[in-house]
Design a protein around this motif. Structure first.
Motif, PDB file in Angstrom:
ATOM      1  N   ILE A 126      54.497  32.750  41.069  1.00 39.82           N
ATOM      2  CA  ILE A 126      55.365  33.436  42.012  1.00 39.82           C
ATOM      3  C   ILE A 126      55.078  32.872  43.397  1.00 39.82           C
ATOM      4  CG2 ILE A 126      53.769  35.359  42.360  1.00 39.82           C
ATOM      5  CD1 ILE A 126      56.341  37.115  42.536  1.00 39.82           C
ATOM      6  N   GLU A 127      56.125  32.670  44.160  1.00 41.32           N
ATOM      7  CA  GLU A 127      55.987  32.205  45.532  1.00 41.32           C
ATOM      8  C   GLU A 127      56.093  33.415  46.445  1.00 41.32           C
ATOM      9  OE1 GLU A 127      57.985  28.998  48.616  1.00 41.32           O
ATOM     10  OE2 GLU A 127      58.962  29.440  46.722  1.00 41.32           O
ATOM     11  N   LEU A 128      54.988  33.712  47.135  1.00 39.86           N
ATOM     12  CA  LEU A 128      54.936  34.842  48.066  1.00 39.86           C
ATOM     13  C   LEU A 128      55.053  34.333  49.484  1.00 39.86           C
ATOM     14  CD1 LEU A 128      51.934  36.977  46.787  1.00 39.86           C
ATOM     15  CD2 LEU A 128      54.323  37.580  46.701  1.00 39.86           C
ATOM     16  N   ALA A 129      55.595  35.166  50.355  1.00 36.40           N
ATOM     17  CA  ALA A 129      55.695  34.799  51.755  1.00 36.40           C
ATOM     18  C   ALA A 129      55.169  35.923  52.632  1.00 36.40           C
ATOM     19  CB  ALA A 129      57.141  34.508  52.114  1.00 36.40           C
ATOM     20  N   LEU A 130      54.396  35.557  53.634  1.00 35.27           N
ATOM     21  CA  LEU A 130      54.068  36.491  54.703  1.00 35.27           C
ATOM     22  C   LEU A 130      55.248  36.433  55.648  1.00 35.27           C
ATOM     23  CD1 LEU A 130      50.343  35.962  55.687  1.00 35.27           C
ATOM     24  CD2 LEU A 130      51.432  38.087  55.016  1.00 35.27           C
ATOM     25  N   ALA A 131      55.909  37.547  55.859  1.00 37.68           N
ATOM     26  CA  ALA A 131      57.163  37.530  56.602  1.00 37.68           C
ATOM     27  C   ALA A 131      57.210  38.633  57.646  1.00 37.68           C
ATOM     28  CB  ALA A 131      58.326  37.683  55.632  1.00 37.68           C
ATOM     29  N   ARG A 132      57.969  38.363  58.686  1.00 36.60           N
ATOM     30  CA  ARG A 132      58.210  39.329  59.748  1.00 36.60           C
ATOM     31  C   ARG A 132      59.672  39.739  59.668  1.00 36.60           C
ATOM     32  NH1 ARG A 132      54.998  39.972  63.713  1.00 36.60           N
ATOM     33  NH2 ARG A 132      54.080  37.908  63.550  1.00 36.60           N
ATOM     34  N   GLY A 133      59.948  41.024  59.714  1.00 34.38           N
ATOM     35  CA  GLY A 133      61.308  41.524  59.583  1.00 34.38           C
ATOM     36  C   GLY A 133      62.207  41.112  60.736  1.00 34.38           C
ATOM     37  N   LYS A 134      63.464  40.843  60.423  1.00 31.34           N
ATOM     38  CA  LYS A 134      64.435  40.473  61.448  1.00 31.34           C
ATOM     39  C   LYS A 134      65.132  41.715  61.980  1.00 31.34           C
ATOM     40  CE  LYS A 134      65.800  35.890  59.840  1.00 31.34           C
ATOM     41  NZ  LYS A 134      66.933  35.072  59.377  1.00 31.34           N
ATOM     42  N   LYS A 135      65.483  41.672  63.246  1.00 32.68           N
ATOM     43  CA  LYS A 135      66.286  42.720  63.862  1.00 32.68           C
ATOM     44  C   LYS A 135      67.758  42.383  63.621  1.00 32.68           C
ATOM     45  CE  LYS A 135      62.788  44.598  66.208  1.00 32.68           C
ATOM     46  NZ  LYS A 135      61.692  44.587  65.309  1.00 32.68           N
ATOM     47  N   VAL A 136      68.656  43.298  63.968  1.00 31.66           N
ATOM     48  CA  VAL A 136      70.085  43.098  63.722  1.00 31.66           C
ATOM     49  C   VAL A 136      70.601  41.868  64.471  1.00 31.66           C
ATOM     50  CG1 VAL A 136      72.371  44.111  64.024  1.00 31.66           C
ATOM     51  CG2 VAL A 136      70.485  45.537  63.270  1.00 31.66           C
ATOM     52  N   HIS A 137      70.174  41.688  65.723  1.00 33.36           N
ATOM     53  CA  HIS A 137      70.673  40.533  66.477  1.00 33.36           C
ATOM     54  C   HIS A 137      70.154  39.215  65.904  1.00 33.36           C
ATOM     55  CE1 HIS A 137      66.875  41.564  68.524  1.00 33.36           C
ATOM     56  NE2 HIS A 137      66.775  40.274  68.764  1.00 33.36           N
ATOM     57  N   ASP A 138      68.974  39.223  65.306  1.00 32.29           N
ATOM     58  CA  ASP A 138      68.460  38.019  64.651  1.00 32.29           C
ATOM     59  C   ASP A 138      69.303  37.663  63.431  1.00 32.29           C
ATOM     60  OD1 ASP A 138      66.340  37.750  66.446  1.00 32.29           O
ATOM     61  OD2 ASP A 138      65.054  39.075  65.259  1.00 32.29           O
ATOM     62  N   LYS A 139      69.728  38.692  62.688  1.00 35.68           N
ATOM     63  CA  LYS A 139      70.559  38.454  61.509  1.00 35.68           C
ATOM     64  C   LYS A 139      71.908  37.882  61.918  1.00 35.68           C
ATOM     65  CE  LYS A 139      68.412  42.058  58.739  1.00 35.68           C
ATOM     66  NZ  LYS A 139      68.596  43.296  58.013  1.00 35.68           N
ATOM     67  N   ARG A 140      72.456  38.399  63.012  1.00 35.74           N
ATOM     68  CA  ARG A 140      73.735  37.856  63.512  1.00 35.74           C
ATOM     69  C   ARG A 140      73.586  36.390  63.904  1.00 35.74           C
ATOM     70  NH1 ARG A 140      74.647  42.830  67.271  1.00 35.74           N
ATOM     71  NH2 ARG A 140      75.414  44.343  65.769  1.00 35.74           N
ATOM     72  N   GLU A 141      72.472  36.081  64.536  1.00 39.68           N
ATOM     73  CA  GLU A 141      72.202  34.693  64.929  1.00 39.68           C
ATOM     74  C   GLU A 141      72.104  33.788  63.697  1.00 39.68           C
ATOM     75  OE1 GLU A 141      72.106  31.947  67.749  1.00 39.68           O
ATOM     76  OE2 GLU A 141      72.164  34.088  68.209  1.00 39.68           O
ATOM     77  N   THR A 142      71.482  34.277  62.638  1.00 44.74           N
ATOM     78  CA  THR A 142      71.366  33.520  61.393  1.00 44.74           C
ATOM     79  C   THR A 142      72.747  33.262  60.799  1.00 44.74           C
ATOM     80  OG1 THR A 142      69.217  34.530  60.964  1.00 44.74           O
ATOM     81  CG2 THR A 142      70.315  33.506  59.102  1.00 44.74           C
ATOM     82  N   ILE A 143      73.611  34.263  60.827  1.00 41.78           N
ATOM     83  CA  ILE A 143      74.971  34.108  60.302  1.00 41.78           C
ATOM     84  C   ILE A 143      75.744  33.081  61.120  1.00 41.78           C
ATOM     85  CG2 ILE A 143      77.194  35.275  59.979  1.00 41.78           C
ATOM     86  CD1 ILE A 143      75.572  37.822  59.356  1.00 41.78           C
ATOM     87  N   LYS A 144      75.633  33.141  62.449  1.00 42.80           N
ATOM     88  CA  LYS A 144      76.319  32.173  63.315  1.00 42.80           C
ATOM     89  C   LYS A 144      75.847  30.750  63.023  1.00 42.80           C
ATOM     90  CE  LYS A 144      77.010  35.216  67.258  1.00 42.80           C
ATOM     91  NZ  LYS A 144      76.591  35.487  68.637  1.00 42.80           N
ATOM     92  N   GLU A 145      74.540  30.598  62.892  1.00 41.09           N
ATOM     93  CA  GLU A 145      73.975  29.279  62.621  1.00 41.09           C
ATOM     94  C   GLU A 145      74.446  28.737  61.274  1.00 41.09           C
ATOM     95  OE1 GLU A 145      69.545  27.525  61.911  1.00 41.09           O
ATOM     96  OE2 GLU A 145      69.800  28.989  63.533  1.00 41.09           O
ATOM     97  N   ARG A 146      74.470  29.591  60.260  1.00 42.30           N
ATOM     98  CA  ARG A 146      74.913  29.175  58.925  1.00 42.30           C
ATOM     99  C   ARG A 146      76.385  28.765  58.955  1.00 42.30           C
ATOM    100  NH1 ARG A 146      74.047  33.832  55.449  1.00 42.30           N
ATOM    101  NH2 ARG A 146      76.086  34.466  56.166  1.00 42.30           N
TER     102      ARG A 146
END
Length: 160
Positions: A126-146
């Motif tokens: 299994i591949e595990l990741a230490l991750a930090r949660g995104k805020k709503v504006h970060d998710k919007r930025e990810t969508i724009k970039e994609r």
């Protein structure tokens, strides 16, 4: 400048992938861990069944556990059976467990499973990741970039 990604793990056959994790979290560091499975669970995974979409990992009593992952019961099972959503122990070295525990408690990071796969030796990992949660504006930025990357691909395809 972003730090380079670590070398990818030896993934011969990917069984389950948590695609939502990269949308909901910033992946900081990745780890490869073994999974303590029963025989029918391994057979079910080899047929391509299993889901880690809503699962997460925790550190309890110097051990790491995968919680809420689903491996359905194997169809041709005999008397041996397993519970589909049981806690599964993950096999990591003590140093890695201490590092994960410290990051979770001190920095407020989350342990998120990214994928379950079989390596070239036939072992379930299994591949595990230490991750930090995104805020709503970060998710919007990810969508724009994609969307911009997709548009770039269309423009380059139409030019050539």
């Amino acid at each position: 400048m972003a730090k380079p990604l670590p070398s990818p793990f030896d993934k011969a056959k990917v069984v389950a992938e948590n695609r939502r994790a990269r949308y909901d979290y910033f992946v900081e560091e990745r780890f490869e861990a073994g999974i303590e499975l029963m025989g029918t669970e391994v057979k079910a995974l080899r047929t391509g069944e299993g889901s880690i979409a809503e699962s997460y990992a925790t550190v309890e009593d110097e051990q790491v556990y995968l919680i809420n992952s689903s491996i359905p019961q194997y169809g041709n099972r005999g008397y041996a059976d397993h519970e589909p959503r049981r806690r599964r122990r993950l096999l990591l070295k003590t140093r890695e467990i201490n590092k994960l525990n410290g990051a979770i408690h001190r920095q407020g990071l989350t342990l998120v499973p990214l994928s379950i796969y079989f390596n070239s030796r036939g072992r379930a990992k299994i591949e595990l990741a230490l991750a930090r949660g995104k805020k709503v504006h970060d998710k919007r930025e990810t969508i724009k970039e994609r969307d911009w990357k997709r548009e770039q691909g269309r423009i380059m395809r139409n030019r050539g």
